[in-house]
Design an enzyme around this catalytic site. Structure first.
Site, mmCIF file in Angstrom:
data_model
loop_
_atom_site.group_PDB
_atom_site.id
_atom_site.type_symbol
_atom_site.label_atom_id
_atom_site.label_comp_id
_atom_site.label_asym_id
_atom_site.label_seq_id
_atom_site.Cartn_x
_atom_site.Cartn_y
_atom_site.Cartn_z
ATOM 1 N N ASP A 56 0.823 -1.200 0.000
ATOM 2 C CA ASP A 56 0.000 0.000 0.000
ATOM 3 C C ASP A 56 0.863 1.259 0.000
ATOM 4 O OD1 ASP A 56 -2.333 -1.467 0.049
ATOM 5 O OD2 ASP A 56 -2.478 -1.455 2.237
ATOM 6 N N TYR A 115 6.899 -9.648 7.014
ATOM 7 C CA TYR A 115 6.782 -8.213 7.234
ATOM 8 C C TYR A 115 7.320 -7.857 8.606
ATOM 9 C CZ TYR A 115 3.794 -7.311 3.156
ATOM 10 O OH TYR A 115 3.302 -7.153 1.867
#
Length: 249
Positions: A56, A115
């Site tokens: 994003d 992540y």
């Protein structure tokens, strides 16, 4: 039958703040569009690239993997990487370009993705653009809640509403907060796949546990209800990093 194209894997990193995410989109600068424009200039033909995922806007990547095809073999993949670095700007770094099997896919053949989310508990003139300024948190309680993610399959509670994902099933193999420096914690999560906005929603809900506003049992209830409205808020993007992508040997 012999392949009619040559496929290359590109390994790169980027700082997310200047871009509207990874994926190309109309009237916005993305990481993908910047690299594709540079490739078209150097190879003198449109050269689409396919990333291992779609980050994003504002999300960083220590390691993103992408593939692209050429009709003829590159005379110097390392030379192309150097030339790309001179065109893509200071917020993108191309680390390597290597030829792979013409059927290997950067997205669909990835076996895991990791992540990191960074949180600091003090004001810092150095880390503020790339870490979240956190209040006092109970990281032990957050880790007890995070352990529940390893036994979870359906992550609907942490999925962005009205996304185009065909399934919300993911398999998380690691999820834990660790202190990596005095006053600096990192949440590390590894899974075979991630839903859009999933990591930031997971972290936001764990922060509710760390603040004492949600118990570990209530965190389990959030998972079971499969309702995004029950989970915590989505955390700021600037502290999130795509850290690693793995493939079959």
């Amino acid at each position: 039958m012999e392949s009619t194209h040559h496929r290359y894997f590109m390994r790169l990193s980027f700082r997310g703040a200047p871009f509207h995410g990874w994926q190309s989109q109309p009237n916005a600068v993305s990481v993908q569009s910047v690299i594709e424009e540079a490739l078209a200039t150097l190879l003198r033909q449109p050269t689409p690239i396919t990333g291992a995922g779609r980050t994003d806007a504002g999300v960083n990547a220590r390691l993103m993997v992408a593939h692209f095809d050429t009709p003829e073999p590159l005379p110097s993949p390392a030379g192309l990487a150097r030339s790309l670095n001179s065109l893509v700007g200071k917020d993108i770094a191309i680390h390597s370009i290597d030829e792979v099997s013409p059927t290997l896919h950067a997205r669909f053949d990835a076996t895991s993705r990791t992540y990191h989310y960074y949180a600091i508990d003090h004001k810092s003139p150095f880390f503020y653009p790339l870490a979240w300024k956190a209040p006092a948190l109970d990281y032990e309680a957050m880790n007890r809640a995070a352990a529940l993610l390893l036994d979870t399959e359906d992550f609907t509670s942490f999925a962005k509403l009205h996304s185009d994902a065909r399934t919300n099933i993911c398999h998380v193999t690691h999820a834990r907060w660790d202190e990596v420096a005095p006053g600096c914690h990192v949440f590390v999560i590894t899974a075979n796949r991630f839903l859009r906005n999933m990591v930031r929603a997971v972290v936001g809900t764990l922060v509710e546990v760390g603040r004492g506003k949600m118990t570990v049992e209530q965190f389990a209830d959030v998972i079971a209800k499969r309702d995004r409205c029950e989970a915590g808020t989505s955390m700021p993007a600037h502290a999130l990093y795509l850290w690693d992508v793995t493939y079959p040997e």
